[in-house]
Write a protein that holds these residues in place. Structure first.
Motif, mmCIF file in Angstrom:
data_model
loop_
_atom_site.group_PDB
_atom_site.id
_atom_site.type_symbol
_atom_site.label_atom_id
_atom_site.label_comp_id
_atom_site.label_asym_id
_atom_site.label_seq_id
_atom_site.Cartn_x
_atom_site.Cartn_y
_atom_site.Cartn_z
ATOM 1 N N CYS A 127 0.873 -1.170 0.000
ATOM 2 C CA CYS A 127 0.000 0.000 0.000
ATOM 3 C C CYS A 127 0.910 1.220 0.000
ATOM 4 O O CYS A 127 1.811 1.314 0.822
ATOM 5 N N CYS A 128 0.731 2.138 -0.944
ATOM 6 C CA CYS A 128 1.602 3.314 -0.999
ATOM 7 C C CYS A 128 0.835 4.567 -0.610
ATOM 8 O O CYS A 128 -0.216 4.863 -1.172
ATOM 9 N N ARG A 129 1.384 5.313 0.361
ATOM 10 C CA ARG A 129 0.786 6.590 0.768
ATOM 11 C C ARG A 129 1.796 7.708 0.586
ATOM 12 O O ARG A 129 1.757 8.711 1.266
ATOM 13 N N ILE A 130 2.708 7.509 -0.356
ATOM 14 C CA ILE A 130 3.799 8.456 -0.442
ATOM 15 C C ILE A 130 3.374 9.785 -1.062
ATOM 16 O O ILE A 130 3.946 10.817 -0.751
ATOM 17 N N CYS A 131 2.352 9.776 -1.907
ATOM 18 C CA CYS A 131 1.902 11.080 -2.410
ATOM 19 C C CYS A 131 0.389 11.230 -2.252
ATOM 20 O O CYS A 131 -0.307 10.283 -1.910
ATOM 21 N N GLY A 132 -0.086 12.410 -2.505
ATOM 22 C CA GLY A 132 -1.488 12.753 -2.287
ATOM 23 C C GLY A 132 -2.465 12.144 -3.279
ATOM 24 O O GLY A 132 -3.680 12.265 -3.107
ATOM 25 N N MET A 133 -1.951 11.479 -4.309
ATOM 26 C CA MET A 133 -2.867 10.783 -5.225
ATOM 27 C C MET A 133 -3.311 9.449 -4.626
ATOM 28 O O MET A 133 -4.325 8.905 -5.026
ATOM 29 N N GLY A 134 -2.488 8.964 -3.658
ATOM 30 C CA GLY A 134 -2.790 7.661 -3.035
ATOM 31 C C GLY A 134 -3.772 7.813 -1.912
ATOM 32 O O GLY A 134 -4.403 8.863 -1.785
ATOM 33 N N PRO A 135 -3.979 6.807 -1.081
ATOM 34 C CA PRO A 135 -3.226 5.549 -1.109
ATOM 35 C C PRO A 135 -3.526 4.708 -2.341
ATOM 36 O O PRO A 135 -4.678 4.618 -2.778
ATOM 37 N N CYS A 136 -2.460 4.104 -2.882
ATOM 38 C CA CYS A 136 -2.607 3.176 -3.991
ATOM 39 C C CYS A 136 -2.312 1.778 -3.473
ATOM 40 O O CYS A 136 -1.292 1.562 -2.831
ATOM 41 N N ARG A 137 -3.234 0.866 -3.757
ATOM 42 C CA ARG A 137 -3.041 -0.495 -3.270
ATOM 43 C C ARG A 137 -2.926 -1.443 -4.450
ATOM 44 O O ARG A 137 -3.686 -1.357 -5.410
ATOM 45 N N LEU B 47 -1.184 4.977 -9.207
ATOM 46 C CA LEU B 47 -1.552 5.980 -10.210
ATOM 47 C C LEU B 47 -0.350 6.504 -10.978
ATOM 48 O O LEU B 47 -0.444 6.801 -12.161
ATOM 49 N N CYS B 48 0.800 6.596 -10.306
ATOM 50 C CA CYS B 48 2.001 7.080 -10.997
ATOM 51 C C CYS B 48 2.662 5.965 -11.807
ATOM 52 O O CYS B 48 3.619 6.204 -12.530
ATOM 53 N N GLY B 49 2.160 4.740 -11.656
ATOM 54 C CA GLY B 49 2.744 3.623 -12.386
ATOM 55 C C GLY B 49 3.673 2.771 -11.552
ATOM 56 O O GLY B 49 4.256 1.801 -12.050
HETATM 57 FE FE1 SF4 Z 1 2.381 6.035 -4.272
HETATM 58 FE FE2 SF4 Z 1 2.483 6.579 -6.886
HETATM 59 FE FE3 SF4 Z 1 0.136 6.111 -5.650
HETATM 60 FE FE4 SF4 Z 1 1.458 8.367 -5.151
HETATM 61 S S1 SF4 Z 1 0.577 7.721 -7.096
HETATM 62 S S2 SF4 Z 1 0.506 7.045 -3.637
HETATM 63 S S3 SF4 Z 1 3.582 7.630 -5.220
HETATM 64 S S4 SF4 Z 1 1.841 4.652 -5.957
#
Ligand code: SF4
Ligand code: XCC
Length: 629
Positions: free
Chosen positions: A46-56, A65-67
């Motif tokens: 689970c990635c919460r590194i940027c504001g588009m996430g969390p991406c699971r 979302l960033c790939g």
């Molecule tokens: Fe992480 Fe990329 Fe999703 Fe941002 S967009 S939360 S960096 S996976």
């Protein structure tokens, strides 16, 4: 499920019952309430590194979302754990360096170990001839502080390793630069849009962890010894039974010896002892918890109240006047538990302010005065103890603690007061390893983890190892498990150790499990392994030693695991880190690193199986070792 089955410590079980009766919630209640943990979090994808996430990451959504794919996400999360752990250990060391810079002949902090200071000064090319010891201390402190931010060069402590190991670090490019720089580099590289390559993320993690093991932690231990004295063997006791019915009980919890050393002094202050008597108590009883407990037991024999999972339970005895903390491993829950009793929960560090606590800021400049103020709070609180709420469980075990490298080597050499010669005097230990009387040595370290049963993995693994003639050294909450379960008693060798180890223990008068200090003091273990390797003219990866963290939980433990592996020592974990979301991360950490640094991780959550694997791996390693000697 019966909550009591979540720990094997009988005192803890009594306290869990009491908490229930008193209507107090503990970690064990919260563990049962938190039925399912997040599967993405467990796997690290689970990635919460940027504001588009969390991406699971799922089979249907294999990229964020960033790939970023699962390997990037797991790798970044892992690297950030290492950075967090390295920051915590190293910031502790930084405080000690500042304390050394403040030291003076008539101040609160003095130089206790002039020999060790001069040895370090020489190592660091500081002039010593004809100089005042405090001038030397201040210059050494300054150089220590530079290790955190120097613009050029790598850690000056790397040269303590055998030359073969230094070459591995050079070749694999994991010699750490300034400590803060390595941490900042990870934070930068794991920001959205930087490193996505998993190999790089793991490489970076190892280099940063090296800034913990071979810089921050080493500075922490060396400076602590210089300021507060090098530990020597002494007797103590461990478990909640060390709390006293008739005395003011103060629990010291956290990590940095700068505070706890002053509390020890303050607790012996005749005025405060007299005040305690005025309050109707027979005196002041200090008891340690977690790594602070280890620091003060190693240097003063202060008894150990318990480990990480017993912090709430100590308060639930109803007999604790104050819990005094500084930084790290302190449950925020303590404020609420303390509210149910008369206990004062006193926080002292601007780095760890906790809602609901009493905050008395500790400043090194006025250290003893503040320590006295804090102890006074506890003493005055004795009158508020409600006898009806008091239940101190009976059990406590005796333990011999205080095995710094400086204590172990002469003990094994049967030479008292010998000065450490990093290449010479480990010979008796090396000879025992060579002859196979000792099959190997294991560092069993780390926390308690509610994913398992408290203390079970520590105690099971340590017993199995010593039964198989593998000598155990330990730090952190693992050391406290050993002490509580009698494994640091000198009689333990007869009861639990195999024939070879038992003979060595009897001959040199040591327990089969040696307490080497707090988790920062794992640097002592590195020093010991390095000394053995140098004596044999081998790499650290050639000798039959292993690292084990059966119940690890903190980010610090992740950093430790990485620098132990980077030091060429195979490392065994009893809890799976959040990496299973990436098959490649698992492959690199458990296999791939072998080719790079000569060691890797092994994980098994069944402690019996893990113990068996460790023993068989040590025997395999002996085949290689015996060919070399
Ligand atoms: Fe992480 Fe990329 Fe999703 Fe941002 S967009 S939360 S960096 S996976
Ligand atoms: Fe904390 Fe150091 Fe872990 Fe215990 S062992 S729970 S980190 S106190 Ni270090």
């Amino acid at each position: 499920m019966d909550k009591k089955m979540l720990t094997i410590d009988l005192n803890s079980q009594v306290m869990i019952d009491k908490a229930e009766k008193d209507g107090v919630e503990t970690m064990y209640d919260r563990k049962l309430a938190m039925k399912a943990q997040c599967g993405f979090g467990l796997q690290g994808n689970c990635c919460r590194i940027c504001g588009m996430g969390p991406c699971r990451i799922t089979p249907k959504t294999p990229r964020g979302l960033c790939g970023a794919d699962e390997h990037t996400i797991v790798g970044r999360n892992f690297a950030r754990m290492v950075a967090g752990g390295t920051a915590a250990h190293s910031d502790h060391a930084r405080d000690l360096a500042h304390t050394m810079a403040l030291s003076s002949r008539d101040g609160n902090y003095k130089i206790r170990e002039e020999g060790k200071l001069i040895e370090l000064a020489k190592e660091w090319d500081v002039a010593t001839e004809g100089r005042d010891i405090y001038d030397i201390a201040h210059e050494v402190a300054e150089i220590g502080l530079m290790e955190f931010g120097k613009p050029y060069g790598v850690s000056r402590l790397l040269k303590n390793a055998p030359k073969q190991r230094q070459q591995v670090w050079k070749d694999y490019e994991i010699e750490p630069r300034a400590i803060d720089r390595e941490i900042a580099t990870i934070m930068h590289s794991t920001h959205i849009g930087c490193t996505s390559d998993l190999d790089s993320l793991i490489h970076m993690s190892l280099r940063t962890s090296m800034a913990d093991g071979w810089a921050g932690s080493m500075i922490g231990t060396r400076f602590s010894d210089i300021l507060f004295g090098t530990p020597i063997p002494r007797q103590t006791e461990a478990n909640l039974g060390v709390l006293e019915q008739t005395k003011v009980n103060i629990v010291l919890h956290g990590h940095e010896p700068t505070l706890s050393e002053m509390i020890v002094l303050a607790s012996e202050d005749p005025e405060l002892v007299a005040l305690a008597k005025e309050m109707g108590a027979e005196g002041i009883n200090l008891a340690g918890m977690c790594c602070t407990g280890n620091e003060v037991t190693m240097r003063h024999g202060v008894r150990i109240a318990g480990d990480f999972h017993q912090q709430e339970l100590a308060i639930i005895t109803g007999a604790v006047e104050a819990v005094i903390v500084d930084v790290q491993c302190i449950f925020p829950a303590l404020a609420k538990v303390a509210d149910c009793y008369h206990t004062k929960f006193i926080t002292t560090s601007p780095k760890a302010k906790i809602t609901g606590s009493t905050y008395i800021e500790f400043k090194e400049e006025e250290a003893l005065a503040i320590a006295k103020e804090i102890v006074k709070e506890a003493v005055l609180n004795f009158k508020n103890r409600d006898q009806e709420k008091v239940l101190i469980p009976e059990l406590k075990s005796s333990a011999t603690v205080g095995y710094s490298v400086d204590a172990i080597i002469p003990q094994l050499d049967r030479v008292v007061n010998s000065h450490i010669d990093p290449t010479g005097t480990v010979k008796p230990l090396v000879d025992c390893l060579k002859s196979g009387v000792l099959r190997g040595a294991a560092g069993v370290v780390g926390c308690n983890n509610a994913k398992g049963v408290s203390n079970e993995a520590h105690v099971t693994i340590m017993k199995e190892l010593i039964k198989n003639d593998i000598i155990v050294v330990t730090t952190g909450c693992g050391a406290q498990a050993a002490a509580k379960f009698g494994l640091m008693d000198k009689d333990a060798a007869k009861k639990y150790a195999g024939k070879g180890l038992a003979t060595v223990c009897e001959l040199v008068d040591i327990p089969p499990v040696l307490h080497m200090g707090s988790c920062v003091d794992i640097s002592r273990i590195l020093d010991l392994v390095a000394a053995c390797a140098k004596n044999l003219d081998m790499d650290m990866s050639d000798i039959p030693v292993v690292g084990i963290a059966p119940e690890w939980m903190s980010e610090k433990a992740v950093a430790i695991g990485c620098y132990v592996v980077a030091s060429g020592i195979d490392t065994y974990l009893g809890i799976m880190p959040p990496i299973t979301g990436s098959s490649r991360a698992v492959e690199i950490l458990t296999e791939g690193l072998k080719d790079k640094v000569g060691a890797s991780f092994t994980v098994n959550e069944n402690c019996h199986e893990l113990a068996a694997t460790i023993i068989s791996d040590i025997e395999k390693k002996r085949v290689h070792f015996e060919k070399l000697v």
